[in-house]
Design an enzyme around this catalytic site. Sequence first.
Site, PDB file in Angstrom:
ATOM      1  N   LYS A 122       0.997   9.303   5.518  1.00  6.89           N
ATOM      2  CA  LYS A 122       0.230   9.191   4.271  1.00  6.89           C
ATOM      3  C   LYS A 122      -0.941  10.165   4.354  1.00  6.89           C
ATOM      4  CE  LYS A 122      -0.833   5.105   1.463  1.00  6.89           C
ATOM      5  NZ  LYS A 122      -1.343   3.737   1.545  1.00  6.89           N
TER       6      LYS A 122
HETATM    7  O1  G3P Z   1      -2.602   1.277  -0.133  1.00  6.92           O
HETATM    8  C1  G3P Z   1      -3.171   1.779  -1.281  1.00  6.92           C
HETATM    9  C2  G3P Z   1      -3.495   0.762  -2.346  1.00  6.92           C
HETATM   10  O2  G3P Z   1      -2.416  -0.053  -2.624  1.00  6.92           O
HETATM   11  C3  G3P Z   1      -4.808   0.085  -2.215  1.00  6.92           C
HETATM   12  O3  G3P Z   1      -4.974  -0.997  -3.077  1.00  6.92           O
HETATM   13  O4  G3P Z   1      -6.164  -3.020  -3.797  1.00  6.92           O
HETATM   14  O5  G3P Z   1      -7.264  -1.472  -2.147  1.00  6.92           O
HETATM   15  O6  G3P Z   1      -7.007  -0.809  -4.536  1.00  6.92           O
HETATM   16  P1  G3P Z   1      -6.432  -1.612  -3.410  1.00  6.92           P
END
Ligand code: G3P
Length: 221
Positions: free
Chosen positions: A83
């Site tokens: 990533k």
């Molecule tokens: O892994 C990336 C993403 O899904 C992060 O989500 O909830 O931290 O905005 P969030």
Amino acid sequence: MKIFLDSADIQEIRELTQTGLIDGVTTNPSLIARSGQDIKKVIAGICDLVPGPVSAEVLAITCEDMLKEGFALSKIAPNVVIKVPLTKEGLKACKSFREQNIGVNVTLCFSPAQALLAAKAGATFVSPFIGRLDDISFDGLLLIEEICQIYQNYPSLTTQVLAASIRHPLHVVQAAKAGVHVVTVPGKVFKQMYAHPLTDKGLEIFLEDTAKTGQKITQIL
Ligand code: G3P
């Protein structure tokens, strides 16, 4: 549409992969930090549980360092996907990894123009964040729809749209309607996807009514 778990919680991943419905896992530095475990141990543990793609994020800022970190991460298991952030350096690293046939998930995507560049760099997955846009009163779903439309206009682009930053099941449904290839969901949202109060109530009534008959299906076998 594939469903990935957005988690670095080994116990949660073990529990939910037992459904047979989880196609892969995405992690990020915050999720790894929350797990309290070291990076290599968590990624190796997840890869043991899940045969599908497991995204592991680089922490470097320059392309050169991202390549070093990415190669180290890719040695953990064959299903590791690197990533990288959607920056100029991340796009350069993406192109280089892809030329060496290493899977890449380009993350932190917040605009259709960024997604177009990720596809040009040959990304395996691009991760537009729905929830974080919604959080600042921008339309996260619109971003997903625009990226899907752009990619559909150019069928030679092979990058899969991976809807990330999912906050609730409605985000999953909306992303599916837009035609994403993958959604990555926290364990909590996966559980919310199958839970419904009318299902629970209906089951309760069926069980009560069956008990009244005194019959069991196993008796007819
Ligand atoms: O892994 C990336 C993403 O899904 C992060 O989500 O909830 O931290 O905005 P969030």
